[in-house]
Enzyme design. Structure first.
Site, PDB file in Angstrom:
ATOM      1  N   THR A 193       0.850  -1.186   0.000  1.00  0.00           N
ATOM      2  CA  THR A 193       0.000   0.000   0.000  1.00  0.00           C
ATOM      3  C   THR A 193       0.886   1.235   0.000  1.00  0.00           C
ATOM      4  OG1 THR A 193      -1.827  -1.081   1.140  1.00  0.00           O
ATOM      5  CG2 THR A 193      -1.600   1.286   1.483  1.00  0.00           C
ATOM      6  N   ARG A 220     -13.766  -7.479  -0.869  1.00  0.00           N
ATOM      7  CA  ARG A 220     -13.159  -7.120   0.419  1.00  0.00           C
ATOM      8  C   ARG A 220     -12.590  -5.709   0.380  1.00  0.00           C
ATOM      9  NH1 ARG A 220      -7.593  -5.577   1.910  1.00  0.00           N
ATOM     10  NH2 ARG A 220      -7.307  -6.130   4.103  1.00  0.00           N
ATOM     11  N   VAL A 221     -12.808  -4.944   1.432  1.00  0.00           N
ATOM     12  CA  VAL A 221     -12.242  -3.606   1.584  1.00  0.00           C
ATOM     13  C   VAL A 221     -11.534  -3.553   2.931  1.00  0.00           C
ATOM     14  CG1 VAL A 221     -12.715  -1.141   1.749  1.00  0.00           C
ATOM     15  CG2 VAL A 221     -14.059  -2.563   0.179  1.00  0.00           C
ATOM     16  N   GLY A 222     -10.287  -3.125   2.951  1.00  0.00           N
ATOM     17  CA  GLY A 222      -9.524  -3.057   4.185  1.00  0.00           C
ATOM     18  C   GLY A 222      -9.536  -1.670   4.804  1.00  0.00           C
TER      19      GLY A 222
END
Length: 313
Positions: A193, A220-222
């Site tokens: 990231t 999916r979202v972190g």
């Protein structure tokens, strides 16, 4: 302008020198901008374009074979824009800026975020899969069927949380996985990231962008696009986080670091304290960059996290 950037916390990169050169370029590009918001967007865009980082081109592949990008940014007057789960958007940070400047909202998701970005001139429909990522995904016998089958598939490869940024730098669940023959962060890539924090002598801005986590469940979202988790700003300074996304979100790591700036700690001490607390509470791996009016700091508890700082004052 002073800009600090990071290229993600996780395993030690195979080729650190070329990655560092890109980070240096990103930080230098940011210093040429007219405002902190311009600076973090410009810096992050450099990193999103480079497949050495997990943002934009070369992002992580989710369980359905699609790369989806997320990003968020914030200024010290608490203007916020965030986007998530966008297929085909290389410059997620620019899409997040559209949300900040053109809508009354702070967060737009999925295909609606893609359409919004396109409406305001952000390029969409970009092929974000590199040949390496496409080949690696094909080798993993991608699942068909519904979410249950996808979950079984990803659990077989990555367990639960321990592979994310390598657990606690080798002493926690990540080490246990390695001892049992499971995968560690070097085999579960894409913790790279990217993020930036900028200061022009008066105001701050922070931004974070990611392609997510390899082979995570589709959709999916972190932590990255969540305000206070992947990024945060206040008049005291700004922060951008990277690492084990679910755990970063659980403890709102970036907000935690900025709160220490508000308490009077320096950028480096705020980064150190927030990261130490994160490790104690979660046992997971992460990194963070922090900037205040006096300078910049960074901390990580993984094998590596490359950063760069540039300033023209």
């Amino acid at each position: 302008m002073r800009v600090i950037v990071h290229g993600g916390a996780g395993g030690s990169p195979d080729e650190p020198e070329p990655r560092q050169a890109v980070l240096d370029e990103a930080a230098a590009t940011g210093t040429e901008a007219a405002s902190p918001l311009d600076a973090v967007e410009a810096a992050v865009r450099v990193l999103e374009t480079n497949p050495r980082f997990n943002a934009g081109v070369g992002g992580a592949v989710q369980s359905d074979g699609v790369v989806r990008t997320d990003a968020g940014l914030m200024t010290s007057d608490r203007a916020v824009g965030a986007v998530c789960s966008m297929p085909g958007v290389e410059h997620a940070v620019s899409a997040a800026r559209v949300v900040l400047e053109e809508t009354p909202h702070v967060f737009v998701s999925g295909e609606h975020a893609v359409d919004l970005a396109a409406e305001f001139g952000v390029e969409t429909g970009v092929d974000l899969l590199t040949a390496e990522k496409r080949e690696r995904f094909a080798e993993e016998n991608p699942p068909g069927g519904g979410p249950r089958e996808h979950l079984d598939w990803l659990h077989e490869r990555f367990g639960s949380e321990s592979d994310q940024a390598g657990g606690s730098g080798g002493d926690g669940a990540g080490a246990a996985d390695r001892a049992s023959g499971g995968r560690d962060e070097r085999e579960a890539p894409d913790h790279d990231t990217v993020g930036a924090v900028a200061f022009n002598g008066e105001t701050f801005a922070a931004a974070t962008s990611t392609g997510g986590r390899s082979f995570a469940l589709a959709g999916r979202v972190g932590d990255v696009p969540q305000v206070g988790s992947g990024f945060f700003c206040s008049p005291a300074g700004g922060a951008s986080a990277t690492g084990a996304g679910e755990d970063i979100a659980r403890v709102t790591l970036s907000r935690r670091a900025v709160r220490y700036l508000e308490d009077g700690l320096s950028a480096q001490r705020a980064a150190d304290r927030a990261l130490a607390e994160f490790g104690e509470m979660t046992g997971s791996g992460a990194g963070i960059i922090v900037a205040d009016d006096a300078g910049a700091g960074s901390a990580f508890n993984t094998d590596g996290m490359q950063t760069s700082v540039a300033a023209d004052f």
